[in-house]
Design a protein around this motif. Structure first.
Motif, PDB file in Angstrom:
ATOM      1  N   ASP A   1       0.813  -1.227   0.000  1.00 30.60           N
ATOM      2  CA  ASP A   1       0.000   0.000   0.000  1.00 30.60           C
ATOM      3  C   ASP A   1       0.838   1.265   0.000  1.00 30.60           C
ATOM      4  O   ASP A   1       0.292   2.376   0.004  1.00 30.60           O
ATOM      5  CB  ASP A   1      -0.932   0.012   1.217  1.00 30.60           C
ATOM      6  CG  ASP A   1      -1.987  -1.076   1.154  1.00 30.60           C
ATOM      7  OD1 ASP A   1      -2.240  -1.562   0.038  1.00 30.60           O
ATOM      8  OD2 ASP A   1      -2.532  -1.431   2.218  1.00 30.60           O
ATOM      9  N   ARG A   2       2.165   1.095   0.098  1.00 25.43           N
ATOM     10  CA  ARG A   2       3.109   2.214   0.141  1.00 25.43           C
ATOM     11  C   ARG A   2       2.808   3.162   1.302  1.00 25.43           C
ATOM     12  O   ARG A   2       2.799   4.383   1.168  1.00 25.43           O
ATOM     13  CB  ARG A   2       3.075   2.997  -1.183  1.00 25.43           C
ATOM     14  CG  ARG A   2       3.479   2.183  -2.396  1.00 25.43           C
ATOM     15  CD  ARG A   2       3.339   2.989  -3.673  1.00 25.43           C
ATOM     16  NE  ARG A   2       4.118   4.222  -3.617  1.00 25.43           N
ATOM     17  CZ  ARG A   2       4.049   5.188  -4.522  1.00 25.43           C
ATOM     18  NH1 ARG A   2       3.227   5.052  -5.563  1.00 25.43           N
ATOM     19  NH2 ARG A   2       4.782   6.266  -4.413  1.00 25.43           N
ATOM     20  N   THR A   3       2.547   2.571   2.471  1.00 27.49           N
ATOM     21  CA  THR A   3       2.259   3.375   3.664  1.00 27.49           C
ATOM     22  C   THR A   3       3.082   2.864   4.842  1.00 27.49           C
ATOM     23  O   THR A   3       3.553   1.724   4.855  1.00 27.49           O
ATOM     24  CB  THR A   3       0.771   3.319   4.038  1.00 27.49           C
ATOM     25  OG1 THR A   3       0.400   1.955   4.316  1.00 27.49           O
ATOM     26  CG2 THR A   3      -0.106   3.888   2.941  1.00 27.49           C
ATOM     27  N   LEU A   4       3.216   3.729   5.819  1.00 24.59           N
ATOM     28  CA  LEU A   4       3.796   3.327   7.097  1.00 24.59           C
ATOM     29  C   LEU A   4       2.963   3.935   8.212  1.00 24.59           C
ATOM     30  O   LEU A   4       2.325   4.975   8.037  1.00 24.59           O
ATOM     31  CB  LEU A   4       5.266   3.755   7.207  1.00 24.59           C
ATOM     32  CG  LEU A   4       5.648   5.238   7.153  1.00 24.59           C
ATOM     33  CD1 LEU A   4       5.431   5.938   8.489  1.00 24.59           C
ATOM     34  CD2 LEU A   4       7.104   5.389   6.747  1.00 24.59           C
TER      35      LEU A   4
ATOM     36  N   LYS B   1      -0.369   7.415  13.516  1.00 28.95           N
ATOM     37  CA  LYS B   1      -0.524   8.159  12.273  1.00 28.95           C
ATOM     38  C   LYS B   1      -0.097   7.267  11.097  1.00 28.95           C
ATOM     39  O   LYS B   1       0.734   6.377  11.268  1.00 28.95           O
ATOM     40  CB  LYS B   1       0.316   9.434  12.285  1.00 28.95           C
ATOM     41  CG  LYS B   1      -0.365  10.630  12.946  1.00 28.95           C
ATOM     42  CD  LYS B   1       0.423  11.890  12.741  1.00 28.95           C
ATOM     43  CE  LYS B   1      -0.307  13.109  13.268  1.00 28.95           C
ATOM     44  NZ  LYS B   1      -1.536  13.418  12.500  1.00 28.95           N
ATOM     45  N   ILE B   2      -0.669   7.531   9.950  1.00 25.97           N
ATOM     46  CA  ILE B   2      -0.316   6.792   8.732  1.00 25.97           C
ATOM     47  C   ILE B   2       0.167   7.784   7.689  1.00 25.97           C
ATOM     48  O   ILE B   2      -0.463   8.823   7.470  1.00 25.97           O
ATOM     49  CB  ILE B   2      -1.520   5.987   8.200  1.00 25.97           C
ATOM     50  CG1 ILE B   2      -1.942   4.931   9.223  1.00 25.97           C
ATOM     51  CG2 ILE B   2      -1.181   5.337   6.871  1.00 25.97           C
ATOM     52  CD1 ILE B   2      -3.179   4.151   8.824  1.00 25.97           C
ATOM     53  N   LYS B   3       1.291   7.468   7.062  1.00 25.75           N
ATOM     54  CA  LYS B   3       1.852   8.338   6.036  1.00 25.75           C
ATOM     55  C   LYS B   3       2.169   7.545   4.776  1.00 25.75           C
ATOM     56  O   LYS B   3       2.461   6.339   4.848  1.00 25.75           O
ATOM     57  CB  LYS B   3       3.134   9.002   6.543  1.00 25.75           C
ATOM     58  CG  LYS B   3       2.924  10.271   7.347  1.00 25.75           C
ATOM     59  CD  LYS B   3       4.241  11.001   7.549  1.00 25.75           C
ATOM     60  CE  LYS B   3       4.018  12.354   8.204  1.00 25.75           C
ATOM     61  NZ  LYS B   3       5.273  13.131   8.288  1.00 25.75           N
ATOM     62  N   LEU B   4       2.141   8.244   3.678  1.00 23.00           N
ATOM     63  CA  LEU B   4       2.557   7.653   2.417  1.00 23.00           C
ATOM     64  C   LEU B   4       4.080   7.531   2.401  1.00 23.00           C
ATOM     65  O   LEU B   4       4.794   8.419   2.878  1.00 23.00           O
ATOM     66  CB  LEU B   4       2.110   8.550   1.261  1.00 23.00           C
ATOM     67  CG  LEU B   4       2.541   8.112  -0.140  1.00 23.00           C
ATOM     68  CD1 LEU B   4       1.697   6.926  -0.593  1.00 23.00           C
ATOM     69  CD2 LEU B   4       2.424   9.270  -1.123  1.00 23.00           C
ATOM     70  N   ILE B   5       4.581   6.398   1.882  1.00 22.16           N
ATOM     71  CA  ILE B   5       6.031   6.235   1.719  1.00 22.16           C
ATOM     72  C   ILE B   5       6.391   6.686   0.303  1.00 22.16           C
ATOM     73  O   ILE B   5       5.929   6.093  -0.677  1.00 22.16           O
ATOM     74  CB  ILE B   5       6.462   4.773   1.901  1.00 22.16           C
ATOM     75  CG1 ILE B   5       6.014   4.243   3.269  1.00 22.16           C
ATOM     76  CG2 ILE B   5       7.980   4.658   1.775  1.00 22.16           C
ATOM     77  CD1 ILE B   5       6.320   2.777   3.483  1.00 22.16           C
ATOM     78  N   PRO B   6       7.177   7.747   0.163  1.00 18.74           N
ATOM     79  CA  PRO B   6       7.530   8.195  -1.195  1.00 18.74           C
ATOM     80  C   PRO B   6       8.413   7.176  -1.913  1.00 18.74           C
ATOM     81  O   PRO B   6       9.095   6.371  -1.282  1.00 18.74           O
ATOM     82  CB  PRO B   6       8.284   9.512  -0.941  1.00 18.74           C
ATOM     83  CG  PRO B   6       8.764   9.407   0.462  1.00 18.74           C
ATOM     84  CD  PRO B   6       7.775   8.579   1.200  1.00 18.74           C
ATOM     85  N   LYS B   7       8.395   7.230  -3.235  1.00 19.56           N
ATOM     86  CA  LYS B   7       9.141   6.277  -4.064  1.00 19.56           C
ATOM     87  C   LYS B   7      10.645   6.322  -3.762  1.00 19.56           C
ATOM     88  O   LYS B   7      11.344   5.301  -3.849  1.00 19.56           O
ATOM     89  CB  LYS B   7       8.888   6.560  -5.541  1.00 19.56           C
ATOM     90  CG  LYS B   7       9.430   5.510  -6.501  1.00 19.56           C
ATOM     91  CD  LYS B   7       8.986   5.813  -7.914  1.00 19.56           C
ATOM     92  CE  LYS B   7       9.453   4.710  -8.861  1.00 19.56           C
ATOM     93  NZ  LYS B   7      10.915   4.551  -8.908  1.00 19.56           N
TER      94      LYS B   7
END
Length: 459
Positions: free
Chosen positions: A319-322, A332-338
């Protein structure tokens, strides 16, 4: 010689209404009842202090036990202790003194009156209004007459010591705050207890730690360290003492009326573009693990301690999240950048409970608290990077977060409005409100004006 204790525990109930002897009123403390927190397995008693003629100071006297601890119910013990307390107070008001022989006074007040009050009618008067008697044809009936206003009994346990009171408050706080905050509170209490022992050995109990004592401690701390450190200690102490007030251990929180001092906050200085590019290039060869740690701060805009908390299970590559525990939120949930995903090794075969970062590799067991982990990487950064590049003292690991939020905002605002750029940035940084984000951007000088050279063309 008839002892002072005998007068109090004398089982024949001579509850005479003695006149108060005002000359002796300040020679003793009001008698109080100790009930051992209602624990019937412990000894209950009445206690008081009397002014020692040799020192002129109030001195704690022997506890009055009598036969109270032979009773097995709270009600029976309280009834007898209340009687002991009333007798003791009246005896003290009449002039009884535990430092002298009171036999003659005892005889004048008890024995003589016993001899006089031989008839039943006189005994009745002596005990009135406690007991009255009425006659009927076949029997005498005892009638108990209650007073209109019951006597207020003062029950007080011995005061807690500083250490006991702080430990009590820490146990309560343990259920409300994080383990790191709890440790911070513990350090604060240790400092107070140590200071009191070294500078004010007579300060033993928590009720003696008043506003004056608290100010002396905080001032000593201020002179030795800084106003910021002094304010942090003040905040911790106020929270602990408020818990004691809420639980009626102390009457009031003495810190409440001590003001916060103005302090100049330390700021983590951002890196220039040239500086951070040199650091990244240097770490690619010297310490790739530390570089990846820094990139989580830089590209994911996490705080150093938040990176230290990450475990393998917190990284969702699909899901490209952490997910992580933030400063202002339990999750908290954040997007993991490429840029981060491309550098992560295969995590699928690692134990989900492993920590993402350890001193030697990605994915492993690191059994220490988060603060120690963060301190470890700070020292590693100092040794590997700061000393090599001779960086400013305020250029830290945290500075990378400031640096890359500035870069991101300045990129977003190009071709857009400041409000639109901030709205998008707010979803990336994790700030809860626009006001909080704007204050943060001002503090790190991320918002810079356009070139205004043309306004000087008329010069």
């Amino acid at each position: 010689m008839t002892t002072f204790n005998d007068f109090i525990t004398y089982e024949h109930d001579l509850e005479h209404d003695f006149e108060h002897n005002l000359a002796h009123k300040k020679e003793f403390s009001p008698p109080k009842i100790y009930i051992a927190k209602n624990d019937l397995s412990k000894r209950w008693y009445v206690y008081f202090s009397y002014r020692d003629p040799s020192t002129g100071k109030l001195k704690r006297q022997k506890n009055i036990y009598g036969s109270v601890n032979t009773f097995s119910t709270k009600e029976d013990r309280m009834a007898l202790l209340s009687r002991y307390r009333r007798r003791l107070l009246k005896l003290l008001q009449q002039g009884y003194n535990p430092f002298i022989d009171n036999t003659e006074l005892y005889k004048s007040q008890f024995i003589v009156k016993d001899a006089i009050n031989t008839s039943e009618e006189k005994i009745t008067k002596a005990f009135s209004p406690q007991i009255q008697y009425s006659k009927s044809i076949n029997q005498r009936e005892e009638v108990v007459v209650k007073k209109d206003i019951p006597e207020k009994i003062e029950i007080e346990e011995p005061k807690m010591t500083l250490r006991e009171a702080f430990d009590f408050s820490l146990r309560i706080k343990e259920k409300q705050i994080s383990s790191n905050s709890h440790k911070d509170y513990m350090y604060t209490t240790n400092a107070v207890v140590k200071w009191a022992k070294e500078n004010y050995p007579k300060l033993k109990t928590i009720d003696q730690f008043d506003k004056k004592a608290a100010l002396k401690f905080l001032n000593a701390l201020l002179l030795r360290t800084s106003s910021r450190n002094r304010n942090n200690y003040r905040l911790n102490l106020s929270s602990l003492l408020q818990t004691l007030e809420d639980n009626e251990i102390i009457e009031s929180n003495p810190i409440r009326n001590i003001p916060v001092l103005r302090s100049i906050p330390k700021r983590n200085k951002s890196y220039t573009t040239e500086e951070h590019e040199k650091i990244f290039g240097y770490l690619e060869k010297e310490d790739p693990l530390l570089l990846l740690y820094i990139k989580f701060i830089s590209y994911n805009l996490l705080r150093p301690i938040e990176v230290c908390r990450l475990k393998i299970r917190d990284i969702n590559v699909a899901d490209r999240t952490l997910q992580f525990k933030a400063k202002n939120s339990p999750l908290k949930i954040k997007l993991i950048p490429k840029k981060i995903l491309d550098e992560l090794p295969d995590l699928s075969k690692l134990d989900p409970d492993y920590h993402l970062f350890t001193p030697i590799k990605i994915g492993g067991n690191w059994d220490t608290d988060d603060v120690n982990k963060s301190n470890y990487f700070s020292k590693r950064f100092k040794t590997v990077v700061k000393e090599h590049f001779n960086l400013d003292i305020n250029q830290t690991l945290y500075s990378f977060r400031h640096t890359f939020i500035t870069i991101l905002y300045q990129s977003l605002v190009k071709g857009s409005t400041p409000h639109a750029a901030k709205s998008e940035l707010m979803g990336i940084t994790g700030h809860n409100t626009m006001t909080a984000l704007e204050k943060y951007l001002r503090n790190i000088d991320a918002v810079l004006p356009n070139d205004y050279s043309n306004h000087f063309d008329n010069d």
